[in-house]
Design a protein around this motif. Sequence first.
Motif, short mmCIF file in Angstrom:
data_model
loop_
_atom_site.label_atom_id
_atom_site.label_comp_id
_atom_site.label_asym_id
_atom_site.label_seq_id
_atom_site.Cartn_x
_atom_site.Cartn_y
_atom_site.Cartn_z
N THR A 1 45.36 -3.49 26.69
CA THR A 1 44.86 -4.17 27.89
C THR A 1 43.51 -3.62 28.33
O THR A 1 42.71 -4.34 28.95
CB THR A 1 45.86 -4.04 29.04
N GLU A 2 43.25 -2.35 28.00
CA GLU A 2 41.94 -1.74 28.26
C GLU A 2 41.64 -0.81 27.10
O GLU A 2 42.52 -0.11 26.61
CB GLU A 2 41.95 -0.91 29.56
N THR A 3 40.39 -0.76 26.68
CA THR A 3 40.02 0.20 25.63
C THR A 3 38.51 0.37 25.57
O THR A 3 37.76 -0.57 25.87
CB THR A 3 40.55 -0.24 24.26
N THR A 4 38.10 1.57 25.22
CA THR A 4 36.69 1.84 24.89
C THR A 4 36.53 1.99 23.39
O THR A 4 35.45 2.33 22.92
CB THR A 4 36.21 3.10 25.61
N GLY A 5 37.63 1.75 22.65
CA GLY A 5 37.60 1.86 21.20
C GLY A 5 37.16 0.56 20.55
O GLY A 5 36.70 -0.38 21.21
N THR A 6 37.34 0.50 19.23
CA THR A 6 36.87 -0.64 18.43
C THR A 6 38.04 -1.25 17.66
O THR A 6 38.77 -0.53 16.96
CB THR A 6 35.80 -0.18 17.42
N VAL A 7 38.20 -2.54 17.78
CA VAL A 7 39.22 -3.24 17.00
C VAL A 7 38.77 -3.28 15.54
O VAL A 7 37.61 -3.58 15.24
CB VAL A 7 39.45 -4.67 17.53
N ILE A 8 39.69 -2.96 14.62
CA ILE A 8 39.36 -2.93 13.20
C ILE A 8 40.28 -3.90 12.45
O ILE A 8 41.33 -4.30 12.96
CB ILE A 8 39.50 -1.52 12.61
#
Length: 683
Positions: A491-498
């Motif tokens: 729902t929240e992220t500062t990461g990267t979808v791979i």
Amino acid sequence: MRSRTRTAPLLIGGLALATVLGGGIAAPDRADAAASATAPAVAAPDGRLTNLAHLDFLLDQATPPAEVDGHTTYRLAEEPTLTLPWTYADARGGGTFERVGGGPLDPETGYWGQGAFNADDIARAAVVYLRDWKATGASSSRDSAYELLRAITYLQTTDGENAGNVVLWMQPDGTLNPSAEPVELPDPSDSGESYWLARTIWALGEGYAAFQDADPAFAAFLEERLALSLGAVERQSLSRYGEYVESDGMRVPAWLIVDGADASAEAVLGLAARVAAKPDDERSAVALRRLAEGIAAMSAGDERSWPYGAILPWAQSRSMWHAWGSQMPAALAAASVALGDEQLAAPAVRDAALFSTTVLTAGGPDNGWFPTPADRVQIAYGADARVQSLLAVADATGSAGFEALAGMQAAWFFGANRSGARMYDPATGVTYDGLQPDGTVNGNSGAESTIHGLLTMIALDQRPDLAERAASVTTVADRDGLELVEAESATETTGTVIAPEAWTGESLWSGGGLALTAGESAVFDIGQDDTRRWVEPVVWSSPDRSSASEWTSARVRLGTVEESAPPQGISPTPGVLLPRSLEKAVLPDRPEVTVAVTAGELQLDALLVRPWVSRLVLVGDGGSTELVHSSGPTTKPARVGWTGAPSTAVVYDSSGDVVNEYRLRGSRTVPVPSGGFAIVTGD
């Protein structure tokens, strides 16, 4: 398409499903397949669930060419025609089926790319008729078993460096096809150890036991052929007995057939039957014990950690479990009885109490957990393997709890599944070829599905009370078990979808993933619940990457995950996809879990979310049955029963022993031991 090698990619979601690992799959729809025969498979029911009509329909005859080097069988000169089951049966109008082979059909030669008949189904069909003959005394089943055993031994190579191995495919005219298209391993199919060798041993062992007194001359022939196949296993697999190797940090046995506890288990079923029938056969007893020891060594995890007490099927992957062919608990239970060694059954008991309950409450016998339940197709081979295993463990231990679990699993065939559809029809003997993740039923009915549906029915018919229960609680009224939360659904992220390549060589990403480096974080919604839940991050660990991460829920620390790739060993891939246990569970009504990466790069596939108390409720004309399973760290209270309805609750510990019994009028809370379960039945 049937896949029998362990290296093929996995395709998810379509009716034309292809799977990995050398076992059965749901047969694809083939609108363009040519017919070899068309007929309805209908017979009047006789009060038993077992109806052999459709399997009888699949049987056909072929006359092999004269004098094929290395291939002969019992009384071939006097009886040159063999009886064998067609591999597939595609649904046609009016309740009819069209018998077809594997691979494309060459209209000029009449040959299939693979063949019309295969050793796997010949051997397993023989087991069906053997068990039906034993249960009923039917001469027709005895005759079919005799013919199928003659057929499987014809496919066995009798001399040369591959003596004892088995050719997989035969064409409609009786010509052997050792090298199928597409290529299957080993190629040629009798050039090494294989699933079909293991299944041949299964049939030969049960065949010897059945014919030992009824036809001593034929039994002596089967004894010779069993010794021939046993020689191949001793040469190719058991020559490494006592040697252990490493697979992604797990110590695994090196002497399993095709590195498979699943393949070895089917050989063990035959060897256990042989040893029970002829206890002075030291050679078979030694092979039985050694293969059983190898299977037992594949037991892993506990009620807290992956794979939750399951016996893993493949030594090259600690990230994989599949339902099809997973008769490892059945094999260990049978070996423990045949050898008089209760310790061999201990891993089977763990699998039954901890893992089978997890599978039942999570949605049933999925084709594959890799380690997430990424392949949610369900087939009869998987459902039957769970039923047979639970019944075998019940017989070995005397636990009524495991028998009751078997009945709940067997209800899958009568509608207690995600579609609510009947997967076996007692009026026709048809078992459908598969249940898709969306609930769609594959309406074909090939040999494998038919065989394993019938094996369950034969077992149920020998337990009439269990059969009545399984066939009458056919609706899933409630289910609360292991669930999957995809990493990319944060729902929240500062990461990267791979988007990693799905199949790693020994495990499967469930979809996309999420990459988080030091200082990055993500929040996941795992839903609200009235029970505590374990959350297990499924992390990809590779040699070129390590990470550390902190996991919290509502500012309560759940645990730290520090990961780096373990030694690869015999695993086909450097790196491993595994669930990681956290120290604390998420409290009820706290739907959010947060991860913060403190070092390195975390590659996250998904979260496995498991309630402390999992539940499955089946209802129908026969009343209701409720399963409650506890994965909590200590004995925990669980509410069972139904408001205003009388029922009986029996609580079992993690060994299947009765802890307590309650007569209920309405619902109430009962204590359930860690790793234990309760079964509640209402009229």
